[in-house]
Design an enzyme around this catalytic site. Structure first.
Site, PDB file in Angstrom:
ATOM      1  N   ASN A   1      -2.031  12.699   7.791  1.00 54.66           N
ATOM      2  CA  ASN A   1      -2.057  14.212   7.841  1.00 54.66           C
ATOM      3  C   ASN A   1      -0.432  14.274   7.133  1.00 54.66           C
ATOM      4  OD1 ASN A   1       0.238  14.648   9.941  1.00 54.66           O
ATOM      5  ND2 ASN A   1      -1.193  13.587  11.451  1.00 54.66           N
TER       6      ASN A   1
ATOM      7  N   ARG B   1       2.183  16.277   7.973  1.00 57.33           N
ATOM      8  CA  ARG B   1       3.511  16.038   8.649  1.00 57.33           C
ATOM      9  C   ARG B   1       3.831  14.581   8.369  1.00 57.33           C
ATOM     10  NH1 ARG B   1       4.643  17.740  15.000  1.00 57.33           N
ATOM     11  NH2 ARG B   1       6.855  17.655  14.809  1.00 57.33           N
TER      12      ARG B   1
ATOM     13  N   ARG C   1      10.484   7.055   2.082  1.00 53.35           N
ATOM     14  CA  ARG C   1      10.022   6.171   0.949  1.00 53.35           C
ATOM     15  C   ARG C   1      10.162   6.566  -0.606  1.00 53.35           C
ATOM     16  NH1 ARG C   1       9.869   1.352   3.710  1.00 53.35           N
ATOM     17  NH2 ARG C   1       8.433   1.595   5.559  1.00 53.35           N
TER      18      ARG C   1
ATOM     19  N   ARG D   1       2.625   4.306  11.531  1.00 54.14           N
ATOM     20  CA  ARG D   1       1.880   4.145  12.478  1.00 54.14           C
ATOM     21  C   ARG D   1       1.073   5.528  12.551  1.00 54.14           C
ATOM     22  NH1 ARG D   1       6.549   2.981  16.713  1.00 54.14           N
ATOM     23  NH2 ARG D   1       7.398   4.339  14.874  1.00 54.14           N
TER      24      ARG D   1
ATOM     25  N   ARG E   1      -6.804 -18.634   3.892  1.00 53.99           N
ATOM     26  CA  ARG E   1      -5.822 -17.405   3.262  1.00 53.99           C
ATOM     27  C   ARG E   1      -4.376 -17.784   3.711  1.00 53.99           C
ATOM     28  NH1 ARG E   1      -6.989 -12.002   6.887  1.00 53.99           N
ATOM     29  NH2 ARG E   1      -7.020 -13.200   8.995  1.00 53.99           N
TER      30      ARG E   1
ATOM     31  N   SER F   1     -11.246  -7.370   4.456  1.00 54.34           N
ATOM     32  CA  SER F   1     -10.872  -8.477   5.300  1.00 54.34           C
ATOM     33  C   SER F   1     -10.746  -9.664   4.513  1.00 54.34           C
ATOM     34  CB  SER F   1     -11.922  -8.334   6.381  1.00 54.34           C
ATOM     35  OG  SER F   1     -11.995  -9.570   6.986  1.00 54.34           O
ATOM     36  N   GLY F   2      -9.628 -10.418   4.759  1.00 54.50           N
ATOM     37  CA  GLY F   2      -9.825 -11.621   4.300  1.00 54.50           C
ATOM     38  C   GLY F   2     -10.285 -12.768   5.194  1.00 54.50           C
ATOM     39  N   ARG F   3     -10.890 -12.374   6.225  1.00 52.78           N
ATOM     40  CA  ARG F   3     -11.964 -13.190   7.215  1.00 52.78           C
ATOM     41  C   ARG F   3     -13.150 -12.882   6.857  1.00 52.78           C
ATOM     42  NH1 ARG F   3     -11.940 -11.785  13.332  1.00 52.78           N
ATOM     43  NH2 ARG F   3     -12.311 -14.148  13.261  1.00 52.78           N
TER      44      ARG F   3
ATOM     45  N   GLU G   1      -8.569  -1.736   5.731  1.00 55.00           N
ATOM     46  CA  GLU G   1      -8.220  -2.652   4.652  1.00 55.00           C
ATOM     47  C   GLU G   1      -9.207  -3.705   4.530  1.00 55.00           C
ATOM     48  OE1 GLU G   1      -4.730  -4.651   5.740  1.00 55.00           O
ATOM     49  OE2 GLU G   1      -4.401  -5.570   3.887  1.00 55.00           O
TER      50      GLU G   1
END
Ligand SMILES: Cc1cc2nc3c(=O)[nH]c(=O)nc-3n(C[C@H](O)[C@H](O)[C@H](O)COP(=O)(O)OP(=O)(O)OC[C@H]3O[C@@H](n4cnc5c(N)ncnc54)[C@H](O)[C@@H]3O)c2cc1C
Length: 234
Positions: free
Chosen positions: A177, A179, A188, A83, A161, A91-93, A89
């Site tokens: 950022n 941090r 990850r 977060r 979709r 858009s699939g719309r 990103e």
């Protein structure tokens, strides 16, 4: 049905970045109204190491990296859990999706063994990989054909979709950022010398490894201190 492309890449590229190791020092030295501009290389390394070890995290927040990504949706979902980042990103719309689907390469560990929370992944058999490949290709092609049919019948992109599987690619930009990036890398990646062992999915680890390579190139002292101090975000 055949105009679709299977890929196995996890693409991360440097788009932009803000700051450098010297800026981390300058932000930390604000408390004593100094810049650190006169410090020798060894002293700069020592100071950043001190910030990392003592978990003085805020100076690292003044620097950030923007990455361009192309990822299957199931990896994107994991990225979006971080977060403390800013994501834009495709858009699939508003746009029609591209027929690009993830198909893991042969050799990707695919058998889960062990206890919950401590799984190991081992290479599967030839038959297991063939089964995975057949199912992935068949469902991707079939779903893509339905998607195209629905669009041709006038169904809105935002609804059409929903028939597509999570191995379809998406693309965009994420700014994070340092941090928060170090927090992401600690979770990850799976490095043996990390104080807390990560258990990432194979594909998001590929993403994180590429982010780390870019991070190390732009912020070598910060990266070295992160790695030396057990890969714990400050
Ligand atoms: C191996 C693994 C398995 C996972 N499995 C699942 C799963 O099964 N289901 C699932 O939903 N997620 C799962 N996740 C995602 C995980 O729960 C986190 O959402 C993700 O790793 C992001 O971590 P984060 O919250 O530290 O990062 P960020 O959201 O970027 O937050 C960074 C830091 O900011 C602080 N922070 C952010 N938001 C808050 C807040 N609201 N309150 C207080 N402090 C905050 C925390 O210190 C946090 O560490 C998994 C992650 C890993 C690595």
């Amino acid at each position: 049905m055949t105009d679709i492309n299977f890929r196995n890449d996890i693409t991360i590229q440097l788009d932009d970045w803000m700051g450098d190791d010297a800026k981390v020092i300058r932000m930390a030295k604000a408390s004593i109204k100094k810049t650190g501009g006169d410090m020798e290389e060894a002293a700069r390394m020592g100071f950043i190491n001190f910030l990392m070890r003592e978990r003085h995290g805020v100076p690292f927040e003044h620097c950030a990296i923007t990455f361009y990504f192309e990822l299957p949706i199931f990896v994107m979902r994991q990225l979006a859990k971080h977060r403390i980042s800013s994501i834009s990103e495709a858009s699939g719309r508003y746009t029609e999706l591209a027929p690009e689907f993830y198909l893991a390469q042969a050799g990707r560990p695919m058998v889960q063994v062990g206890k919950a929370g401590a799984y190991q992944f081992e290479r599967g058999t030839y038959q297991q990989f063939q089964g995975y490949r057949f199912a992935t290709e068949a469902t991707s092609k079939r779903a893509w054909a339905y998607y195209r049919d629905l669009l041709a019948e006038g169904v809105a992109r935002e609804l059409a979709r929903s028939v597509l599987p999570v191995n379809i690619y998406t693309s965009g930009y994420v700014t994070v950022n340092l941090r928060s990036l170090m927090n992401l890398l600690s979770l990850r990646t799976a490095e043996e010398h990390a104080v807390i062992q990560g258990h990432p999915q194979y594909e998001i680890e590929l993403m994180a490894q590429e982010m780390e390579r870019i991070f190390a190139a732009r912020f070598p002292l910060t990266h070295a201190a992160f790695d030396r101090n057990g890969r714990v975000a400050p």
